[in-house]
Design a protein around this motif. Structure first.
Motif, PDB file in Angstrom:
ATOM      1  N   UNK A 174       6.928  -2.928  17.131  1.00  0.00           N
ATOM      2  CA  UNK A 174       6.924  -1.749  16.271  1.00  0.00           C
ATOM      3  C   UNK A 174       6.652  -0.462  17.042  1.00  0.00           C
ATOM      4  N   UNK A 175       7.341   0.606  16.668  1.00  0.00           N
ATOM      5  CA  UNK A 175       6.931   1.943  17.079  1.00  0.00           C
ATOM      6  C   UNK A 175       5.618   2.270  16.374  1.00  0.00           C
ATOM      7  N   UNK A 176       4.642   2.759  17.125  1.00  0.00           N
ATOM      8  CA  UNK A 176       3.285   3.110  16.684  1.00  0.00           C
ATOM      9  C   UNK A 176       2.294   1.976  16.856  1.00  0.00           C
ATOM     10  N   UNK A 177       2.741   0.779  17.283  1.00  0.00           N
ATOM     11  CA  UNK A 177       1.830  -0.362  17.377  1.00  0.00           C
ATOM     12  C   UNK A 177       1.409  -0.683  18.806  1.00  0.00           C
ATOM     13  N   UNK A 178       2.226  -0.314  19.804  1.00  0.00           N
ATOM     14  CA  UNK A 178       1.915  -0.671  21.180  1.00  0.00           C
ATOM     15  C   UNK A 178       2.337  -2.087  21.508  1.00  0.00           C
ATOM     16  N   UNK A 179       2.531  -2.378  22.787  1.00  0.00           N
ATOM     17  CA  UNK A 179       3.026  -3.694  23.190  1.00  0.00           C
ATOM     18  C   UNK A 179       1.938  -4.616  23.708  1.00  0.00           C
ATOM     19  N   UNK A 288      -9.165 -11.026  -2.807  1.00  0.00           N
ATOM     20  CA  UNK A 288      -7.779 -11.346  -2.467  1.00  0.00           C
ATOM     21  C   UNK A 288      -7.695 -11.601  -0.958  1.00  0.00           C
ATOM     22  N   UNK A 289      -6.860 -10.792  -0.270  1.00  0.00           N
ATOM     23  CA  UNK A 289      -6.771 -10.945   1.182  1.00  0.00           C
ATOM     24  C   UNK A 289      -7.573  -9.882   1.924  1.00  0.00           C
ATOM     25  N   UNK A 290      -8.443  -9.191   1.222  1.00  0.00           N
ATOM     26  CA  UNK A 290      -9.326  -8.248   1.886  1.00  0.00           C
ATOM     27  C   UNK A 290      -9.431  -6.937   1.136  1.00  0.00           C
ATOM     28  N   UNK A 291     -10.649  -6.375   1.121  1.00  0.00           N
ATOM     29  CA  UNK A 291     -10.909  -5.055   0.561  1.00  0.00           C
ATOM     30  C   UNK A 291     -11.880  -4.351   1.491  1.00  0.00           C
ATOM     31  N   UNK A 292     -11.462  -3.213   2.062  1.00  0.00           N
ATOM     32  CA  UNK A 292     -12.284  -2.456   2.994  1.00  0.00           C
ATOM     33  C   UNK A 292     -12.532  -1.064   2.448  1.00  0.00           C
ATOM     34  N   UNK A 293     -13.740  -0.556   2.670  1.00  0.00           N
ATOM     35  CA  UNK A 293     -14.068   0.838   2.369  1.00  0.00           C
ATOM     36  C   UNK A 293     -14.669   1.442   3.629  1.00  0.00           C
ATOM     37  N   UNK A 294     -14.051   2.507   4.143  1.00  0.00           N
ATOM     38  CA  UNK A 294     -14.475   3.145   5.390  1.00  0.00           C
ATOM     39  C   UNK A 294     -14.600   4.639   5.179  1.00  0.00           C
ATOM     40  N   UNK A 295     -15.539   5.262   5.883  1.00  0.00           N
ATOM     41  CA  UNK A 295     -15.725   6.708   5.810  1.00  0.00           C
ATOM     42  C   UNK A 295     -15.906   7.264   7.220  1.00  0.00           C
ATOM     43  N   UNK A 296     -15.291   8.413   7.478  1.00  0.00           N
ATOM     44  CA  UNK A 296     -15.365   9.078   8.778  1.00  0.00           C
ATOM     45  C   UNK A 296     -14.035   9.702   9.116  1.00  0.00           C
ATOM     46  N   UNK A 297     -13.699   9.725  10.397  1.00  0.00           N
ATOM     47  CA  UNK A 297     -12.399  10.216  10.861  1.00  0.00           C
ATOM     48  C   UNK A 297     -11.540   9.010  11.213  1.00  0.00           C
ATOM     49  N   UNK A 298     -10.355   8.917  10.614  1.00  0.00           N
ATOM     50  CA  UNK A 298      -9.451   7.818  10.889  1.00  0.00           C
ATOM     51  C   UNK A 298      -8.040   8.372  11.048  1.00  0.00           C
ATOM     52  N   UNK A 299      -7.190   7.618  11.736  1.00  0.00           N
ATOM     53  CA  UNK A 299      -5.828   8.088  11.989  1.00  0.00           C
ATOM     54  C   UNK A 299      -5.011   8.023  10.705  1.00  0.00           C
ATOM     55  N   UNK A 300      -3.989   8.898  10.617  1.00  0.00           N
ATOM     56  CA  UNK A 300      -3.212   8.989   9.383  1.00  0.00           C
ATOM     57  C   UNK A 300      -1.896   8.238   9.461  1.00  0.00           C
ATOM     58  N   UNK A 301      -1.202   8.312  10.598  1.00  0.00           N
ATOM     59  CA  UNK A 301       0.121   7.698  10.772  1.00  0.00           C
ATOM     60  C   UNK A 301       1.183   8.282   9.849  1.00  0.00           C
ATOM     61  N   UNK A 302       0.920   9.418   9.191  1.00  0.00           N
ATOM     62  CA  UNK A 302       2.032  10.136   8.553  1.00  0.00           C
ATOM     63  C   UNK A 302       2.977  10.564   9.670  1.00  0.00           C
ATOM     64  N   UNK A 303       4.266  10.316   9.468  1.00  0.00           N
ATOM     65  CA  UNK A 303       5.224  10.610  10.529  1.00  0.00           C
ATOM     66  C   UNK A 303       5.465   9.448  11.462  1.00  0.00           C
ATOM     67  N   UNK A 304       4.977   8.253  11.101  1.00  0.00           N
ATOM     68  CA  UNK A 304       5.260   6.988  11.780  1.00  0.00           C
ATOM     69  C   UNK A 304       4.625   6.839  13.152  1.00  0.00           C
ATOM     70  N   UNK A 305       4.772   7.835  14.037  1.00  0.00           N
ATOM     71  CA  UNK A 305       4.261   7.700  15.392  1.00  0.00           C
ATOM     72  C   UNK A 305       2.736   7.633  15.393  1.00  0.00           C
ATOM     73  N   UNK A 306       2.206   6.909  16.372  1.00  0.00           N
ATOM     74  CA  UNK A 306       0.764   6.836  16.572  1.00  0.00           C
ATOM     75  C   UNK A 306       0.249   8.120  17.214  1.00  0.00           C
TER      76      UNK A 306
END
Length: 638
Positions: A174-179, A288-306
């Motif tokens: 994937x683009x944005x995922x790294x190899x 289900x398969x997971x529920x996470x709640x996080x607070x702080x600064x996190x990446x957005x990935x709007x625009x696909x690229x990392x």
């Protein structure tokens, strides 16, 4: 589970169990030696010495010890060995009970209990790997224990902590995922991460001050520069989780300058956050398969690229990615109804901002769906936020949708993999009151004769009621080809954007301008034109999953002067500390900003600049309509 694997367990309960089992192991070995030597009868043999060490000395009140003749007459090794074996069995049984009690009191999982039971059976009941007999050798067992390799620790993702990571399969294409496919330094509770990114960019406009604009990846020309140096990782203890990744290098100054919100209020937010790209903590629930709640600064990935160039197919992404957020500051909720679907709402301060620009925060979210190992769909939406400093009531909405498709995958072929991505963005700003002052209907920049001073409300779709249209429409598409088992890769692609009002167009750092200071040389007035397109060809050499050598050729075009030309974007003598003002031809501030060009010309002429009270008295940056660059980069991630 083998004996050696069991002996390497490391929790507090496991350490105690390991001690018990080792004692059982020693006793079993002694029993084996005694049994093996049962046919030997000499009192000087190791078996006799062993018997002497096992049999307690006769008590003092039982009379004198028997004479040697009496001992020789009564000597019968077989019954004594049987007694010794019985005694050893009783001690082994006691250790077995102790082991079972410790196991019952442990707080480990059912899998841990099963492994302990298996190891106990091997050590106490006897198995081919541990039982004694004629073929038993303690030295061989010790050698096996010393040379047996430890089991490889798989990479532990940050998405979830107590169940398997969602989206099973190989997504390194994937683009944005790294190899990178694993994390060899990962431990039970911490997965460290290190990133280094350095580049040499050659701009064929050859700016004399080596300063570039209009990019979130390349900032200096004809120089080696450290783009990013980061260290941190993922922390995961039971259901508690967190992530920290520091940010140093050019990213630490080029990212905060695009956010104007630190100017609203106190506490110097840009310096408070500039050295972290991600920093958050949260909790995971087994829903289900997971529920996470996080607070702080996190990446957005709007625009696909990392955010990070190592993860991407190209070094310089197109405008849809470069001009949309890299990070959000706030709270996110990640819900995985299935292993192939993530729903992630956001409650955030604003559009790539450390704080709120006005009265309303931003709301948004992501839906990520990977129905097949060769398909990836992501839908990002944003709304409500009032994201323009000094413009309360003007709200922003944005939609960003992407698809990634792997169309070919055959490792046996020289061309072993092919994939492509398509991204489309649409958004606008609306509200902000009635029309106020005038704007240039052609959207020209100041250097093209515009002197608009519009500061009123805007429309989302069309210019009407005296208010200009303020929107964003863009797309980008990339095709990638891998060769020789992913040792090499070639990527072709590019995109286009139209952004009247320039509310997302990156501001060139003319005279040190920031998103808050602005610059009279490239305005961001409602209705100002910004139509751009670009294309790149990228070659990657990846001898390891942890490094990429990248060579890229790129071309970008703007219908208004935007890219740095040969004359540069720095006034004579360097930045003068007043980026919001026109600079005089000698480099000093004029005292006047946008909308007061005539006054600035007169002031600079009076100060001894130019040949008259005209444009010659003013310093002008050299801005061009196109840019061609070659970038060489070395990127490391592990």
């Amino acid at each position: 589970m083998t004996v050696n694997q069991f002996l390497k367990l490391g929790s507090k309960q496991e350490v105690e169990m390991r001690r018990i089992v080792r004692n059982a192991f020693v006793l079993a070995a002694i029993a084996a030696c005694v049994s093996f030597g049962s046919a030997q009868t000499s009192s000087g043999t190791p078996q006799a010495n062993l018997r002497a060490s096992l049999d307690p000395a006769p008590p003092a009140d039982k009379g004198p010890a028997p004479s040697a003749a009496t001992a020789e007459t009564k000597h019968d090794l077989k019954p004594t060995v049987d007694q010794q074996i019985d005694a050893l069995q009783r001690q082994i049984d006691a250790l077995k009970n102790e082991l079972m009690q410790a196991r019952a009191g442990a707080t480990g999982s059912a899998d841990d209990a099963s492994r302990l039971k298996s190891a106990e059976h091997e050590l106490v009941a006897g198995s081919p790997a541990t039982a004694g007999g004629a073929g038993f050798s303690s030295s061989a067992a010790g050698q096996e224990n010393a040379t047996a390799p430890a089991a490889a620790t798989p990479e532990i993702g940050a998405q979830t902590t107590t169940k398997g990571d969602p989206f099973p399969g190989d997504w390194t294409w994937l683009n944005s995922n790294g190899h990178a496919s694993d994390s060899p330094m990962s431990t039970k509770y911490f997965t460290p991460e290190f990133r280094a990114d350095a580049n040499y960019t050659l701009d064929y406009n050859h700016p004399k001050d080596d300063s570039l604009g209009g990019s979130t990846e390349t900032f200096r020309s004809d120089e080696w520069q450290l783009e990013q140096i980061s260290i941190g990782g993922d922390i995961h203890i039971n259901n508690v989780r967190g992530r920290i990744l520091t940010m140093n290098g050019l990213f630490a100054t080029t990212t905060p300058r695009n956010d104007a919100t630190p100017a609203r209020g106190q506490w110097d937010l840009s310096n408070a956050y500039k050295y972290v790209s991600e920093a958050w903590g949260g909790y995971h629930w087994d829903v289900k398969n997971g529920l996470n709640v996080d607070a702080g600064i996190f990446v957005s990935y709007i625009g696909l690229f990392s955010y990070y160039n190592f993860d991407n197919w190209t070094y310089q992404p197109s405008f849809v990615s470069s001009n949309t957020p890299w990070f959000f500051n706030g709270l996110r909720i990640q819900y995985f109804p299935t292993k192939k679907l993530k729903i992630e709402p956001w409650i955030i301060n604003g559009w790539q901002s450390y704080a709120r620009a006005n009265g309303k925060p931003g709301l948004g979210g992501q839906i990520l769906w990977r129905p097949k190992p060769y398909l990836d769909f992501v839908w990002n939406n944003y709304g409500m936020g009032e994201d323009v400093i000094g413009q309360p009531g003007r709200s922003r909405v944005h939609a960003d949708y992407s698809a990634q498709v792997k169309v070919f995958d055959n490792p046996a072929k020289t061309l072993d993999k092919i994939a492509f991505t398509v991204t489309g963005d649409i958004g606008c700003e609306y509200g902000g009151g009635a029309a106020l002052a005038s704007y240039d209907p052609k959207g020209n920049s100041p250097e093209m004769g515009s002197n608009s001073t519009y500061a009123g409300g805007v429309n989302c779709h069309s210019a009407k009621n005296g208010r200009p249209k303020q929107d964003f429409v863009g797309w980008m598409m990339y095709n990638r080809y891998w060769f020789k088992k992913d040792l090499y890769a070639v990527t072709l692609g590019g995109g286009q954007m139209n952004n009247p009002g320039r509310y997302l167009t990156l501001l060139p750092p003319i005279n040190g301008a920031t998103a808050f200071s602005g610059t009279p040389y490239f305005t961001e007035n409602p209705g100002d034109r910004a139509q751009m397109h670009d294309g790149t060809i990228t070659f990657d050499y990846m001898p390891s999953q942890f490094i990429t050598f990248r060579l890229e050729e790129g071309y970008r075009f703007s219908d208004v002067p935007y890219w740095t030309g040969r004359g540069g974007i720095t006034p004579p003598g360097g930045n003068n500390g007043a980026p919001g003002q026109y600079a005089c031809a000698g480099g000093a501030p004029s005292g006047y900003g946008y909308g007061s060009l005539a006054l600035a010309e007169a002031a600079c002429f009076s100060a001894g600049n130019g040949t008259g009270a005209d444009a010659s008295a003013i310093w002008w940056p050299d801005l061009r309509k196109d840019q061609t660059v070659t970038t060489l980069a070395i990127m490391v991630r592990f």
